[in-house]
Design an enzyme around this catalytic site. Structure first.
Site, PDB file in Angstrom:
ATOM      1  N   GLY A 130     -39.620  11.037  34.898  1.00 14.20           N
ATOM      2  CA  GLY A 130     -40.670  11.308  33.922  1.00 14.20           C
ATOM      3  C   GLY A 130     -40.935  10.104  33.047  1.00 14.20           C
ATOM      4  O   GLY A 130     -40.030   9.315  32.739  1.00 14.20           O
TER       5      GLY A 130
ATOM      6  N   GLU B  39     -30.557   0.018  32.636  1.00 13.45           N
ATOM      7  CA  GLU B  39     -30.064   1.388  32.550  1.00 13.45           C
ATOM      8  C   GLU B  39     -30.970   2.370  33.295  1.00 13.45           C
ATOM      9  O   GLU B  39     -30.496   3.308  33.940  1.00 13.45           O
ATOM     10  CB  GLU B  39     -29.945   1.803  31.083  1.00 13.45           C
ATOM     11  CG  GLU B  39     -29.377   3.195  30.844  1.00 13.45           C
ATOM     12  CD  GLU B  39     -27.941   3.323  31.319  1.00 13.45           C
ATOM     13  OE1 GLU B  39     -27.732   3.979  32.366  1.00 13.45           O
ATOM     14  OE2 GLU B  39     -27.050   2.762  30.674  1.00 13.45           O
TER      15      GLU B  39
ATOM     16  N   THR C   7     -42.518  -2.050  36.348  1.00 14.91           N
ATOM     17  CA  THR C   7     -43.213  -1.958  37.637  1.00 14.91           C
ATOM     18  C   THR C   7     -42.200  -1.608  38.724  1.00 14.91           C
ATOM     19  O   THR C   7     -40.998  -1.514  38.476  1.00 14.91           O
ATOM     20  CB  THR C   7     -43.892  -3.294  38.014  1.00 14.91           C
ATOM     21  OG1 THR C   7     -42.887  -4.231  38.441  1.00 14.91           O
ATOM     22  CG2 THR C   7     -44.660  -3.879  36.843  1.00 14.91           C
TER      23      THR C   7
ATOM     24  N   ASP D   8     -34.780   5.223  47.738  1.00 13.79           N
ATOM     25  CA  ASP D   8     -34.624   5.117  46.294  1.00 13.79           C
ATOM     26  C   ASP D   8     -33.225   5.565  45.860  1.00 13.79           C
ATOM     27  O   ASP D   8     -32.580   4.922  45.030  1.00 13.79           O
ATOM     28  CB  ASP D   8     -35.695   5.952  45.592  1.00 13.79           C
ATOM     29  CG  ASP D   8     -35.733   5.719  44.101  1.00 13.79           C
ATOM     30  OD1 ASP D   8     -35.958   4.563  43.692  1.00 13.79           O
ATOM     31  OD2 ASP D   8     -35.520   6.692  43.340  1.00 13.79           O
TER      32      ASP D   8
ATOM     33  N   LYS E 209     -29.937   3.460  44.206  1.00 15.87           N
ATOM     34  CA  LYS E 209     -29.240   3.866  42.992  1.00 15.87           C
ATOM     35  C   LYS E 209     -27.730   3.927  43.184  1.00 15.87           C
ATOM     36  O   LYS E 209     -26.966   3.446  42.354  1.00 15.87           O
ATOM     37  CB  LYS E 209     -29.774   5.218  42.515  1.00 15.87           C
ATOM     38  CG  LYS E 209     -31.201   5.171  42.016  1.00 15.87           C
ATOM     39  CD  LYS E 209     -31.728   6.551  41.635  1.00 15.87           C
ATOM     40  CE  LYS E 209     -33.172   6.481  41.138  1.00 15.87           C
ATOM     41  NZ  LYS E 209     -33.709   7.817  40.798  1.00 15.87           N
TER      42      LYS E 209
ATOM     43  N   LYS F  86     -35.929  -1.240  40.336  1.00 18.88           N
ATOM     44  CA  LYS F  86     -34.609  -1.254  40.984  1.00 18.88           C
ATOM     45  C   LYS F  86     -34.471  -2.334  42.049  1.00 18.88           C
ATOM     46  O   LYS F  86     -33.380  -2.549  42.582  1.00 18.88           O
ATOM     47  CB  LYS F  86     -34.340   0.113  41.629  1.00 18.88           C
ATOM     48  CG  LYS F  86     -34.144   1.229  40.638  1.00 18.88           C
ATOM     49  CD  LYS F  86     -33.902   2.558  41.320  1.00 18.88           C
ATOM     50  CE  LYS F  86     -35.207   3.176  41.782  1.00 18.88           C
ATOM     51  NZ  LYS F  86     -36.069   3.634  40.690  1.00 18.88           N
TER      52      LYS F  86
ATOM     53  N   GLU G 144     -42.584   7.708  43.133  1.00 20.98           N
ATOM     54  CA  GLU G 144     -43.231   6.400  43.141  1.00 20.98           C
ATOM     55  C   GLU G 144     -44.657   6.587  43.670  1.00 20.98           C
ATOM     56  O   GLU G 144     -44.960   7.614  44.303  1.00 20.98           O
ATOM     57  CB  GLU G 144     -42.461   5.446  44.047  1.00 20.98           C
ATOM     58  CG  GLU G 144     -41.024   5.179  43.635  1.00 20.98           C
ATOM     59  CD  GLU G 144     -40.916   4.323  42.377  1.00 20.98           C
ATOM     60  OE1 GLU G 144     -41.943   3.744  41.948  1.00 20.98           O
ATOM     61  OE2 GLU G 144     -39.815   4.251  41.817  1.00 20.98           O
TER      62      GLU G 144
ATOM     63  N   GLY H 252     -45.999  12.428  38.111  1.00 24.64           N
ATOM     64  CA  GLY H 252     -45.344  11.147  37.871  1.00 24.64           C
ATOM     65  C   GLY H 252     -43.878  11.108  38.218  1.00 24.64           C
ATOM     66  O   GLY H 252     -43.156  10.201  37.792  1.00 24.64           O
TER      67      GLY H 252
ATOM     68  N   LEU I 275     -30.949   8.594  31.131  1.00 27.35           N
ATOM     69  CA  LEU I 275     -29.548   9.017  31.020  1.00 27.35           C
ATOM     70  C   LEU I 275     -28.619   7.801  30.937  1.00 27.35           C
ATOM     71  O   LEU I 275     -28.846   6.798  31.621  1.00 27.35           O
ATOM     72  CB  LEU I 275     -29.152   9.866  32.235  1.00 27.35           C
ATOM     73  CG  LEU I 275     -29.891  11.198  32.422  1.00 27.35           C
ATOM     74  CD1 LEU I 275     -29.430  11.874  33.712  1.00 27.35           C
ATOM     75  CD2 LEU I 275     -29.657  12.116  31.228  1.00 27.35           C
TER      76      LEU I 275
END
Length: 814
Positions: free
Chosen positions: A796, A605, A554, A677, A681, A578, A666, A663, A612
């Site tokens: 994706g 991850e 989620t 976002d 990261k 995240k 978000e 997709g 990745l």
């Protein structure tokens, strides 16, 4: 000559008795057979209940009697549908005697041990008669011999002691003259020298069989029950448990003492003294190999032969500084319990002499506390020792094996295995012989403990993971599909068995501790119970399965706030969400500490780069001693998709809508397009590099229009994209004029991080980044000029699911 004993379940129904008769018929073709039988399953308890009811002036003893009567007559008629009149007459006569005895107990309001023995004797006497007469009706060479005429005891009612000189002579003399091929004997029952009915106590039917086998010095005693031997552990709690083909007397004794109900050790002492092997067989599966108990040495692969447990344990702790160096405390403690006839199951004492722990049956706990506190009343008043501490709702789990003493590290492996699964050990006991290592744990943890230990010592090749997934939308559905598709491969090649035990979406949730059938999981979830985040956590915790993993698919802050609760229960966490890792640094640090403290993996991850291996590569660089000097990255697959498809012939609104539909963004595209976002990261990468940084420390230069940044809802935001098309076209035009590509770039350099839209010139590694790809360049002390580059699809459902799946597999491989 062979001696076979059949337990209550084996003679618990007409169907099972027919199995017994088939077994006896087959055996009698080669040997003379002595068959000892128990009462019909459950009858002894019903007889005792009826006696207690009658003693208490409770007229419901008549109802209990009628149940006993109906059970026997129904079995009798089912076994002998055409020729049962004489058997029925005898049986009804015996049942009338039983009724009269119960009436007498009711009238005098007393049930003495002597009367109790007479009462419970009816069970074996009736079952043995019905079986022997049924065999005669089928023209088999069978006869019943009343064991009361063979086994002579003293008058210690309810647990009589055998007079072996008289008993052995009776047995040898009778069977020397017996001509029938099959002799049926009632177990449990006996007579005193004075001719009074007695019983042999707990496990009395086994005892009867052992006495007969020892007196006749047969080659082997067979005990037939409803399981195929002694198992590596309780098969009702551990599906992977399997029968042990060969086991020593000592190992069998230990396992039986610690909960394996197949054998009651004191009752088979006569055959142990003569080293007569015991073969445990299954009446319901007569061709199963079973378990042979003997002194024959076995070449076991594992030094642990079995794992067992005793439930309903209470732990008593006597402690105090006044005990140190003062002799006699242990003696007084044990004598106090002995006087109350309380059996001690486990003992452990600290070398400091400051405390002594005892394990006893929970039902005796209150009596034990009162007796001990009274015995040490003076020392307690003087504060030399504390009042006895009683802990209940406990169980003892034990590893058993003759060869454990020759292998180092068994106890360490046992305790670390339990610890990794958050199973707290309250006390430990290990004898000098090292044939048994016992640990006291919570009753609630028994199933998980047995499964965990069994996997460690008997299923080392395959590790089972129990997965609980919340958020089975687009990505979650792909993850379930991937697990279903690859499960056989993982079992065969990686020795990992992934079992999905819980699924939830925003509306409903389902659970199955044996694993959810993935063939129709959507239908089951649609009709599941109402979903709540707390409810999902509580159910996951209460199932208490080994190697449990919570998977968050989620973007929900409330879900992320529960990670700490999962980790504290030693439940691993795998997340593509995240929010937790980019929250306040203290929370990020707390989750890392909890993961280590409770041996619960915390993997994320997919927080950066979807599938990745960005974080894994970074962690490997750090672990190997390298140091990050700079990171440059395009970390938003959605933004890369947007700017790769946006130009002067398209509309920005249409491209963003397309990204959302496929997709790549978000549900709220503002999270992606505002740069938040990407900031999260690069923050995560900075933290994983060892930097203490928060989200507000990252410089974020937005490219959205002012109205877009201030929009109050998703719908309002989409409207601003239409209204402000000129603004976005100007960004494109500026880059095109310089022969550059627009890329949203994240950078970390000299302890500072920033994110923003950049015009990337031709020849730069970011220039030709296509579609939804991500790219990360790590500059380190070992890679100062030519960076380590990771590049590939960064958004994706499929690749994100595969990243989550990889984290789950990583846990399984550790």
């Amino acid at each position: 000559m062979k001696v076979l004993k059949f337990g209550g379940t084996s003679v618990g129904s007409a169907k099972n008795i027919n199995n017994v008769i088939d077994i006896l018929t087959r055996y009698s073709q080669k040997d003379s057979i002595i068959c000892v039988v128990s009462a019909v399953g459950g009858i002894t308890d019903k007889l005792l209940l009826a006696g207690k009811q009658a003693q208490n002036k409770d007229t419901s003893f008549k109802d209990t009697f009628n149940i006993i009567k109906d059970i026997h007559l129904n079995i009798l008629n089912e076994l002998n549908p055409h020729n049962a009149s004489s058997i029925i007459t005898y049986t009804e006569t015996r049942l009338e005697e039983l009724k009269n005895l119960l009436d007498g107990i009711y009238l005098i309001n007393e049930l003495s041990p002597k009367t109790s023995d007479k009462l419970v004797s009816f069970g074996e006497l009736l079952s043995s008669y019905i079986i022997s007469e049924t065999m005669k009706n089928r023209s088999l060479s069978a006869d019943r011999k009343n064991s009361q005429e063979l086994i002579t005891t003293n008058s210690n009612f309810t647990k009589a002691e055998v007079e072996y000189s008289l008993t052995n002579k009776n047995i040898v003399d009778y069977f020397k003259a017996a001509i029938q091929k099959i002799t049926i004997l009632p177990g449990f029952v006996s007579k005193s020298i004075a001719g009074e009915q007695t019983t042999l106590g707990r496990g009395g039917s086994d005892f009867t069989a052992a006495i007969i086998a020892a007196a006749l010095k047969v080659e082997q005693l067979e005990i037939w029950t409803d399981v195929s031997g002694m198992y590596t552990t309780n098969p009702k709690l551990v599906k992977q448990a399997y029968p042990i083909e060969k086991i020593s007397y000592q190992e069998a004794m230990e396992l039986s003492h610690f909960g394996a109900k197949v054998l009651y050790p004191p009752t088979v002492q006569p055959v142990l003294d003569l080293e007569i092997p015991i073969h445990i067989k299954n009446t319901l599966e007569p061709n199963a190999v079973g378990t042979i108990i003997s002194n024959e040495k076995t070449n076991a692969v594992s030094p642990v032969k079995g794992i067992s447990n005793i439930g309903n344990i209470a732990l008593l702790t006597l402690e105090g500084s006044g005990m140190v160096g003062i002799p006699g405390f242990s003696k007084r403690l044990f004598e106090t319990l002995s006087q109350e006839k309380i059996n001690i199951i486990l003992i452990t004492q600290a070398s400091s002499e400051h405390s002594i722990c005892l394990g006893i049956e929970e039902k005796d706990a209150e009596m034990a506390k009162q007796a001990i506190d009274a015995a040490f009343e003076n020392e307690i008043a003087l504060n030399k020792i504390n009042p006895i501490i009683v802990e209940t709702n406990l169980s003892i789990v034990a590893l058993v094996g003759d060869n454990m003493k020759n292998h180092q590290g068994i106890s360490g492996k046992m305790f670390s295995t339990l610890g990794k699964n958050n199973i707290n050990i309250r006390a430990i006991a290990q004898g000098a012989s090292e044939k048994n290592i016992s640990a006291v744990i919570s009753e609630n943890d028994v199933k998980k403990a047995l499964n965990t230990l069994h996997e460690q010592f008997f299923e080392i090749e395959t590790k089972q993971l129990n997965v609980f997934i919340t958020g089975v939308g687009n990505v979650g559905e792909k993850l379930v599909d991937q697990i279903q598709q690859q499960n056989d491969y993982l079992k065969e090649n990686l020795k990992i068995n992934i079992r999905i035990a819980g699924l939830s979406n925003s509306r409903t949730m389902i659970f199955n501790d044996a694993g959810i059938d993935l063939k129709n999981w959507k239908d089951k979830l649609a009709s599941g119970e109402k979903a709540t985040l707390e409810g999902f956590f509580e159910k996951t915790k209460s199932l208490n399965l080994r190697n449990s993993i919570f998977v968050d698919v989620t973007a929900n802050k409330d879900v992320a706030n529960l990670y700490a609760d999962y980790l504290r229960q030693s439940i691993g966490v795998v997340a593509c969400n995240k929010i937790a890792c980019s929250s306040d640094y203290e929370n990020y640090s707390l989750l890392k500490r909890l993961s280590l403290k409770y041996s619960a993996p915390y993997l994320f991850e997919t927080n950066v780069g979807a599938g990745l291996p960005v974080i894994d590569t970074l962690n490997n660089l750090i672990a190997s001693g390298d140091k990050i000097t700079s990171i440059q990255a395009v970390l938003s697959g959605s933004l890369n998709f947007v700017f790769n498809n946006f130009n002067d012939t398209t509309k920005f609104y249409d491209v963003v809508k397309q990204a959302a539909a496929e997709g790549y963004t978000e549900p709220d595209p503002r999270i992606d397009l505002s740069g938040v976002d990407v900031a999260r990261k690069i923050l995560i990468l900075a933290r994983e590099s060892g930097m203490e940084m928060n989200l507000e420390d990252i410089s974020n230069t937005p490219f959205l229009s002012e109205s877009g940044l201030k929009s109050g809802s998703v719908d309002d935001f989409y409207k601003t994209l239409i209204d402000d098309e000129t603004h976005y076209q100007s960004l494109y035009a500026s880059a095109k004029a310089k022969n550059c590509q627009l890329k949203y770039v994240a950078q970390l350099n000299n302890g500072k991080a920033n994110v923003g839209l950049q015009e990337i010139p031709k020849g730069h590694p970011f220039y030709n980044l296509q579609g939804k790809d991500n790219i990360v360049m790590f500059y380190t002390q070992r890679y100062p000029e030519q960076p380590m580059i990771i590049k590939g699809a960064g958004a994706g459902a499929e690749v994100t699911a595969s990243g989550l799946f990889a984290d789950i597999i990583r846990i399984g491989n550790n």
